[in-house]
Every structure is written in C-alpha cells, then in structure tokens.
Enzyme design. Structure first.
Site, PDB file in Angstrom:
ATOM      1  N   GLY A 184       0.824  -1.199   0.000  1.00 40.47           N
ATOM      2  CA  GLY A 184       0.000   0.000   0.000  1.00 40.47           C
ATOM      3  C   GLY A 184       0.854   1.243   0.000  1.00 40.47           C
ATOM      4  NE  ARG A 272      -7.797   3.921  10.546  1.00 43.50           N
ATOM      5  CZ  ARG A 272      -7.357   3.140  11.518  1.00 43.50           C
ATOM      6  NH1 ARG A 272      -6.180   2.531  11.404  1.00 43.50           N
ATOM      7  NH2 ARG A 272      -8.057   2.967  12.624  1.00 43.50           N
ATOM      8  CG  HIS A 444      12.964  37.476   6.008  1.00 41.69           C
ATOM      9  ND1 HIS A 444      13.103  36.605   4.957  1.00 41.69           N
ATOM     10  CD2 HIS A 444      14.225  37.874   6.344  1.00 41.69           C
ATOM     11  CE1 HIS A 444      14.380  36.484   4.656  1.00 41.69           C
ATOM     12  NE2 HIS A 444      15.080  37.257   5.473  1.00 41.69           N
TER      13      HIS A 444
END
Length: 465
Positions: A184, A272, A444
């Site tokens: 998977g 699931r 920043h």
C-alpha cells in the site's frame, strides 16, 4: 446484577471525535456518559495512529541526521556511527501516549463527563449494554453520539498476525526489521516505510496504482518519489501483493511477472474502514451511505437524536474533522444553531518531504480556464535553504478564481510544510482573495513567505523569482 443508568448524552467511542464531543457537552452543562471500548482515551489517533507515528517519524529523522554526520560528516558536524535501540524509542513513544491519555482523562473529569470502560452493544437506538470489568451496565440516553472510528483493512490473503502487521503493530516493534515490505503506497504506508528506511531497514513498497499517493497530483508526489529512489527504496508500482510465507512475499508486477520479495516483516496499509461491526449498529435503525453512517449537515443520522461524527461518517477520515464535528453536535444538543459545513478540511502527509493539501487542486479544476495557478519554489526561500529544506523540489502552489481572485486551493510539498496547513485552511475558510494573502506582511525568515510569494506570483508580481 445489571446496573442501569440514564443520561442526557451517551457517546460511544473515545477518539478525537468522541472525547471532544464529551468535553464540549460537559462545558455546556449536559449530563454526559462516554463509553470507551477501543484503543483508550484519545482513540486511534492518540494511541496507535497520529501521535505515536509522528513520534517514531521524529526519532527516525534524528537518527538519520546523526547517521549523516558519521563518515564524511554534514554541515561541518562529524559523529561516530550511530545505533538505535528501537525498544527504548518505543518506550519513549509510549510515555508520550500515556501523558496525553492522562491529559484527556483530566479534561473529561474537569468537564464532569463520566467515562465507562467497556464494550457497548445497542439493543435499540437509545439503549445499550456495556460489558465492564465490574459487570454489565445498561445505559439509556436522550441523545446518542456515535464516534466508533475506523480500523485497518485486512487483506484475506495477508491476515494480520505474526510477521504481517497493521500500522498498530509496526509502531510497537522492539527492533528495526532488516527487510520490510509495505503493501500500500498511501500516506500511512509511506510515512512508516520512510521512517523505517531512515532507521536502517531495507524497504520495498508494493502499490496497485501506477504511482504512490494516487489521491494527490503528480507534482506533489514527485519529490517524495525522488526521495524514495535516492534512498534505495524499491518501488513496485502497478503491482499486486499475494501470500506471505518462509520470509517471502509473492507479488505480481504490472507486467504480470511473478516475483518473490524477501521480507522479515510485511506492513499492510491498504486503507481503513469505519468500525460498524460488533456493537449493534444494525439494531439502531440508522440509514447508511455505503459503508458509512449517513448524516446531514448537522451530523444527524436518520434516527431522531442519534448523531454520528468522525471516521464513521465518511471521507476524509481525519482526526481534526471528527473533533470539529464533535463540537458541532454538542452545541446542537445544547440548543445552539450550528451546521458542519467547512470550506475545506486540510490534509497532511508526513512523508519525506511533507505534503499539504487544502481546497481544490489541479485535478479538481482540470479543463477549466477560469482558474489562476501559481507555484513558488522553496529553493527561493532563505529559511528553506538555511534548514536544508530547499533542495528537494518543494514548493507552495495557489489556485484562485480569475474573476475575483478568491482562493480555491493551496498545496505545498517540502520539509516542515505541515506547519503551513493551518494558514492555508484559515485563508480558505475566511474566503480570502489573493490580495488578502499578498497584503499580509509575512515574517522573515520563515517558510510561510512561500505562500506570500506564490500569491504575488498569481497576481503577476512575485518579488523573489
């Protein structure tokens, strides 16, 4: 002798949907009983899902950093060869889970929610019998909230047990497997497969689709695929898994060729499913929507005063969706006018690098000519370069309406971009336009500047590219 109990609100399931509903019910003065018959307070997410997996992923990242410092070193840092005792790592992870369990218990107690540990079985829509260590309890309620969650899908030819694991068992291994095959290629399999590769396991991934993370567009998944390739992870795409025995997993490649993969452990992560069996749902008379309980925009089922939240109600099967639904239902029961109608529910893959998606993506607007799309690379962000997060192909992407510049979706891929997800969701939920994002002075140096610059680029005047 069976004890009987009556309450205003009965909640079945103590996961992120159930316990949040319980806390909110208590805050609103509703007499509430919460039945915990599953993984423990916090449910799958806290005990065997979101939290423990992220702890293991974090430990794996630290191990990888030390490993890079061995030999030739990195960033001027050198170290001796690292070693890991996974049993100690798991013990640390378990400590985090226990701490959070205790925190949830304290919050429920503060809200005067009665917690009963045991397995509930419904005889009808408002009555259940709970088997506890101290004997059975029959509970009747005016309102019932179903929050039973979900469970891993088991393949008939790869039943869980022994060396075939679900994510639950993978998070409690006492040693790093030498050879791990992940069946998977979705987010759960990739998150854990990447973590174990960082810890030193040889990893192979078997996925039926032609690429990993098939629910996301290719631009988002390409940096993850590159990491896998660069780190020696075997990818068997378009392949089907078969049986496992004698340390070998049988697969059929996309060309139809039978192949045997060496495996000390097999991790099956093919999805699931909602937990609908074993607690008497069939006796409650609620309508279904396929495998899920059918609800409306108030999270109400077809049975009066029976509500459902979380994974039981369908995709996306995400913890934060269940929590939000739990709050909505509690407030409706208390008499508030509420609806569950979010603009977006952002999702994060904690892969390497991380992926965030909120709202519409390119696949959702394919063929439309009324959408602006702009991408800004993290390689042009100073903070990203300073934390080694600018060289893996990461970016932030915005999609907006050409007509009024309203944001339709925001995605990102890159290291640490999970922390941008709430900003993306917030802007979409508030109905922001590109000018709103562009007009916010972004701090920043931060990764969030990429969201600002992507919006500026969509408007035609990015600064740093």
């Amino acid at each position: 002798m069976t004890q009987t109990l009556k309450t205003k609100v009965l909640i079945i399931g103590a996961g992120t949907g159930g316990y949040v509903a319980g806390i909110r019910c208590g805050q609103l003065g509703l007499d509430t009983v919460l039945v915990d018959g599953g993984d423990g307070l916090g449910g799958t997410c806290l005990n065997v899902g979101c939290i423990p997996s992220k702890a293991i992923i974090h430990a794996a990242g630290k191990f990888e950093t030390v490993a890079k410092a061995a030999g030739d070193g990195t960033l001027g840092i050198t170290a001796s060869s690292p070693a890991i005792d996974l049993s100690q790592t798991v013990a640390w992870k378990d400590g985090i889970v226990r701490k959070l369990n205790a925190g949830v218990a304290a919050l429920l107690k503060k809200s005067k929610v009665r917690v009963i540990k045991g397995w509930a079985t419904f005889q009808d829509a408002k009555t259940c019998r709970v088997e506890t260590e101290d004997g059975p309890i029959t509970i009747t309620a005016e309102h019932v909230i179903l929050a039973t969650g979900s469970e891993p899908v088991e393949l008939p030819f790869l039943p869980f047990g022994g060396d075939v694991m679900s994510s639950t068992e993978a998070l409690s291994l006492d040693a790093v497997p030498g050879r791990l095959v992940v069946v998977g290629g979705g987010y759960i399999g990739l998150e854990l497969g990447i973590a174990f590769r960082k810890l030193g396991a040889r990893v192979a991934i078997v996925e039926m689709a032609d690429r990993i993370l098939p629910l996301y567009d290719k631009a988002l998944t390409d940096p993850v695929a590159k990491w896998l390739t660069d780190h020696g992870v075997e990818l068997h795409l378009g392949a089907r898994a078969g049986g496992f025995g004698d340390g070998k997993l049988s697969i059929t490649t996309k060309d139809g060729e039978p192949v045997q993969l060496d495996a000390d452990k097999v991790l099956v992560t093919v999805g699931r499913r909602p937990r609908t069996q074993g607690w008497g749902l069939e006796n409650m008379g609620v309508a279904m929507a396929g495998p899920f309980v059918k609800i409306d925009d108030r999270c109400a089922t077809s049975m009066r005063n029976v509500w459902a939240v979380g994974d039981l109600t369908g995709e996306p099967m995400l913890a934060h969706k269940g929590s939000a639904q739990g709050e909505v239902v509690a407030e409706i029961i208390a008499g508030h006018d509420r609806r569950f109608d979010p603009v977006t529910i952002a999702a994060v893959c904690f892969t390497e690098p991380e992926i965030v998606s909120a709202g519409l993506g390119p696949l959702d607007v394919a063929g439309r000519d009324d959408v602006i799309t702009a991408v800004f690379p993290l390689a042009a962000i100073g903070r990203a370069l300073a934390i080694e997060a600018g060289e893996d192909g990461g970016f932030v992407r915005v999609l907006a309406s050409k007509a009024d510049h309203r944001l339709l979706g925001v995605q990102a891929v890159g290291q640490h971009v999970a922390e941008l997800s709430n900003s993306f969701a917030q802007m979409l939920e508030m109905g922001a336009v590109l000018e709103d994002v562009a007009g916010v002075i972004h701090v920043h140096p931060t990764l969030g500047e990429a969201f600002h610059e992507a919006s500026l680029r969509a408007l035609g005047h990015a600064i740093h590219i």
